[in-house]
Design an enzyme around this catalytic site. Structure first.
Site, PDB file in Angstrom:
ATOM      1  N   ALA A 173       0.817  -1.220   0.000  1.00  0.00           N
ATOM      2  CA  ALA A 173       0.000   0.000   0.000  1.00  0.00           C
ATOM      3  C   ALA A 173       0.850   1.269   0.000  1.00  0.00           C
ATOM      4  O   ALA A 173       0.428   2.297  -0.541  1.00  0.00           O
ATOM      5  CB  ALA A 173      -0.949  -0.003   1.195  1.00  0.00           C
ATOM      6  N   THR A 174       2.043   1.218   0.585  1.00  0.00           N
ATOM      7  CA  THR A 174       2.905   2.413   0.551  1.00  0.00           C
ATOM      8  C   THR A 174       3.218   2.768  -0.902  1.00  0.00           C
ATOM      9  O   THR A 174       3.084   3.932  -1.320  1.00  0.00           O
ATOM     10  CB  THR A 174       4.214   2.155   1.321  1.00  0.00           C
ATOM     11  OG1 THR A 174       3.884   1.814   2.674  1.00  0.00           O
ATOM     12  CG2 THR A 174       5.125   3.367   1.305  1.00  0.00           C
ATOM     13  N   GLN A 198      -6.491  -0.677   5.378  1.00  0.00           N
ATOM     14  CA  GLN A 198      -7.097  -1.258   6.587  1.00  0.00           C
ATOM     15  C   GLN A 198      -8.520  -1.733   6.350  1.00  0.00           C
ATOM     16  O   GLN A 198      -9.027  -2.580   7.094  1.00  0.00           O
ATOM     17  CB  GLN A 198      -7.081  -0.242   7.741  1.00  0.00           C
ATOM     18  CG  GLN A 198      -5.698   0.125   8.235  1.00  0.00           C
ATOM     19  CD  GLN A 198      -5.005  -1.010   8.990  1.00  0.00           C
ATOM     20  OE1 GLN A 198      -5.633  -1.977   9.424  1.00  0.00           O
ATOM     21  NE2 GLN A 198      -3.698  -0.908   9.136  1.00  0.00           N
ATOM     22  N   SER A 205      -3.323  -3.564   0.388  1.00  0.00           N
ATOM     23  CA  SER A 205      -2.126  -4.296   0.817  1.00  0.00           C
ATOM     24  C   SER A 205      -2.526  -5.712   1.201  1.00  0.00           C
ATOM     25  O   SER A 205      -3.508  -5.901   1.925  1.00  0.00           O
ATOM     26  CB  SER A 205      -1.523  -3.571   2.024  1.00  0.00           C
ATOM     27  OG  SER A 205      -0.399  -4.266   2.468  1.00  0.00           O
ATOM     28  N   HIS A 256      -0.869  -7.879   3.156  1.00  0.00           N
ATOM     29  CA  HIS A 256      -0.554  -8.379   4.500  1.00  0.00           C
ATOM     30  C   HIS A 256      -1.492  -7.867   5.584  1.00  0.00           C
ATOM     31  O   HIS A 256      -1.371  -8.252   6.747  1.00  0.00           O
ATOM     32  CB  HIS A 256       0.924  -8.112   4.852  1.00  0.00           C
ATOM     33  CG  HIS A 256       1.270  -6.703   5.222  1.00  0.00           C
ATOM     34  ND1 HIS A 256       1.334  -6.274   6.520  1.00  0.00           N
ATOM     35  CD2 HIS A 256       1.591  -5.623   4.450  1.00  0.00           C
ATOM     36  CE1 HIS A 256       1.696  -4.992   6.543  1.00  0.00           C
ATOM     37  NE2 HIS A 256       1.851  -4.570   5.302  1.00  0.00           N
ATOM     38  N   THR A 269       9.561  -7.521 -12.808  1.00  0.00           N
ATOM     39  CA  THR A 269       9.028  -8.885 -12.863  1.00  0.00           C
ATOM     40  C   THR A 269       8.004  -9.092 -11.753  1.00  0.00           C
ATOM     41  O   THR A 269       8.254  -8.731 -10.595  1.00  0.00           O
ATOM     42  CB  THR A 269      10.181  -9.900 -12.712  1.00  0.00           C
ATOM     43  OG1 THR A 269      11.130  -9.641 -13.745  1.00  0.00           O
ATOM     44  CG2 THR A 269       9.682 -11.328 -12.810  1.00  0.00           C
ATOM     45  N   CYS A 319       4.391   1.881  12.163  1.00  0.00           N
ATOM     46  CA  CYS A 319       5.332   2.561  11.270  1.00  0.00           C
ATOM     47  C   CYS A 319       5.978   3.756  11.940  1.00  0.00           C
ATOM     48  O   CYS A 319       7.032   4.194  11.524  1.00  0.00           O
ATOM     49  CB  CYS A 319       4.627   3.039  10.014  1.00  0.00           C
ATOM     50  SG  CYS A 319       3.549   1.812   9.338  1.00  0.00           S
TER      51      CYS A 319
HETATM   52  C1  LIG Z   1      -3.656   2.875   6.217  1.00  0.00           C
HETATM   53  C2  LIG Z   1      -2.359   2.284   5.786  1.00  0.00           C
HETATM   54  N1  LIG Z   1      -1.812   2.678   4.632  1.00  0.00           N
HETATM   55  C3  LIG Z   1      -0.662   2.168   4.185  1.00  0.00           C
HETATM   56  C4  LIG Z   1       0.026   1.227   4.901  1.00  0.00           C
HETATM   57  C5  LIG Z   1       1.316   0.672   4.362  1.00  0.00           C
HETATM   58  O1  LIG Z   1       1.072  -0.578   3.770  1.00  0.00           O
HETATM   59  P1  LIG Z   1       2.266  -1.509   3.268  1.00  0.00           P
HETATM   60  O2  LIG Z   1       2.873  -2.088   4.496  1.00  0.00           O
HETATM   61  O3  LIG Z   1       1.598  -2.545   2.408  1.00  0.00           O
HETATM   62  O4  LIG Z   1       3.209  -0.679   2.490  1.00  0.00           O
HETATM   63  C6  LIG Z   1      -0.492   0.800   6.122  1.00  0.00           C
HETATM   64  C7  LIG Z   1       0.241  -0.180   6.959  1.00  0.00           C
HETATM   65  O5  LIG Z   1       0.850   0.154   7.929  1.00  0.00           O
HETATM   66  C8  LIG Z   1      -1.726   1.332   6.572  1.00  0.00           C
HETATM   67  O6  LIG Z   1      -2.261   0.961   7.733  1.00  0.00           O
END
Ligand SMILES: Cc1ncc(COP(=O)(O)O)c(C=O)c1O
Length: 389
Positions: free
Chosen positions: A72-73, A180, A200, A202, A240, A326
């Site tokens: 997601a980042t 989320q 994301s 995970h 890839t 994070c």
């Molecule tokens: C709302 C939100 N956005 C983005 C992320 C980042 O996701 P990823 O770990 O897949 O880069 C997170 C995870 O901490 C999240 O909770």
């Protein structure tokens, strides 16, 4: 780790054994590169395209609208930097909220450095979004709005359909960080009229290091790629493809589609029982964020007079978080809790609990007891040191 209790499902979720089973053949015998034009490549390509359908189905997108990323980042960076830069000729005003994840706030900082005019809106004391305030912030040169579907610290949900309508009427590109929300509550890219949505794997019992960006096709959203190379993923994300990760993400989405409704009910009941059990032991604990409009497994509580970090050290094998994972290496009160108007003291006194698929009633009972004991012990220590001072 067998007796350890994991209540940090916002940070990451355990891999569902069914997801692992789906992934294993693509880590071993089906190792081909999905771009290769031979049998090994075709098998991998077919698996990637099936996963694309599974991810798309969970959010009511078409498979062509799903771009696989590294999480997601990355999806947020591609969406925000990619769309703002592509739209710069039309306007340079972009809008988001102070309670967003750093993976949105930091790309906004980059864009501010490139000359975009950034508005970061506040939220209300319970974390809800004031639609009037958003509407008043929109201008003829506003090109992009980003609102997270569910907050990672307090679980509060955004009124995405209403925000989608406001943006659609004005031709503004709406992005949502739905990392989320995916698999926990319904996410429908058509009903909400979002143009871009980040996901994301995970956070939904899939593997780490894989995610997706929904990119609407009609009307088409202009997007500049960040990663240049072989032109994979419609030229938007070269490199890839991570076949086992993508297969796992697809399986995780299929399971979520089948089980989300019943799981949400079960998880919500566990969460409510957990809250009751905590309040019996610590009656002055304060719930942060709106009591109803939030994710089924989310609970953020402040324990007046004690620090969340200190409680953590007393919890032993119960895993919870004192703020978002994070940012918890930075010794600063949570920017989300500060945005709700909490004092530094109440923000430092907060813990985030995330209840998920694999938690049991027994976990809840034991964890509430541990938290209650930790808070009592720390308060006792505080009183003892105050009276000896
Ligand atoms: C709302 C939100 N956005 C983005 C992320 C980042 O996701 P990823 O770990 O897949 O880069 C997170 C995870 O901490 C999240 O909770």
């Amino acid at each position: 780790m067998s007796s350890a209790i994991y209540l940090d499902n916002h940070a990451t979720t355990p891999l569902d054994p069914r997801v692992l089973e789906a992934m294993l053949p693509y880590l071993t015998e089906h190792f081909g590169n999905p771009s290769s034009n031979h049998l090994f490549g075709w098998v991998a390509r077919e698996a990637v395209e099936k996963a694309r359908e599974e991810v798309a189905a969970l959010v009511n997108a078409t498979p062509e609208e799903i771009i696989f990323t590294g999480g997601a980042t990355e999806s947020n960076n591609l969406a925000l930097l990619g769309a703002a830069r592509a739209l710069a000729d039309r306007g340079r005003h972009i809008v988001s909220y102070v309670t967003e994840h750093k993976a949105v706030l930091d790309p906004f900082k980059v864009l501010a450095g490139e000359g975009f005019d950034v508005t970061l809106l506040p939220v209300e004391r319970d974390g809800l979004h004031d639609l009037g305030l958003l509407e008043r912030s929109l201008r003829p040169d506003t090109v992009l709005v980003s609102v997270m579907a569910a907050n990672n610290e307090i679980g509060v949900l955004a009124p995405l359909e209403e925000i989608g309508a406001l943006c659609a009427e004005r031709g503004i590109v709406l992005h949502t960080d739905a990392a989320q929300a995916l698999g926990k509550i319904p996410v429908d890219v058509r009903r909400t009229r979002v143009a871009l949505a980040s996901f994301s794997a995970h956070k939904v019992y899939g593997p780490r290091g894989v995610g997706a960006l929904f990119v609407r096709r009609r009307p088409r959203v202009p997007l500049q790629p960040l990663v240049h190379g072989g032109g994979h993923e419609r030229g938007l994300r070269s490199g890839t493809l991570n076949t086992p990760g993508i297969v796992g993400f697809g399986a995780a989405c299929r399971i979520a589609a089948e089980e989300m409704a019943s799981e949400a009910q079960r998880v919500r009941a566990l969460r409510d029982r957990f809250l009751q059990a905590i309040l019996q032991r610590v009656p002055d604990a304060v719930l942060n964020g709106h009591p109803e409009r939030r994710l089924p497994g989310s609970l953020n509580l402040s324990f007046p007079g004690v620090e969340g970090e200190s409680i953590l050290t007393h919890l032993g094998d119960v895993a919870v978080s004192s703020s978002s994972a994070c940012t918890s290496s930075l010794r600063q009160p949570s920017h989300v809790l500060k945005a709700l108007g909490l004092s530094d003291e109440m923000a430092y006194a907060a813990l985030r609990f995330g209840i998920g698929r694999f938690n049991t009633e027994d976990d809840i009972v034991r964890a509430a007891e541990r938290v209650g004991n930790a808070v009592s012990a720390l308060r006792e220590l505080g009183r003892a040191s105050a009276s000896s001072a």
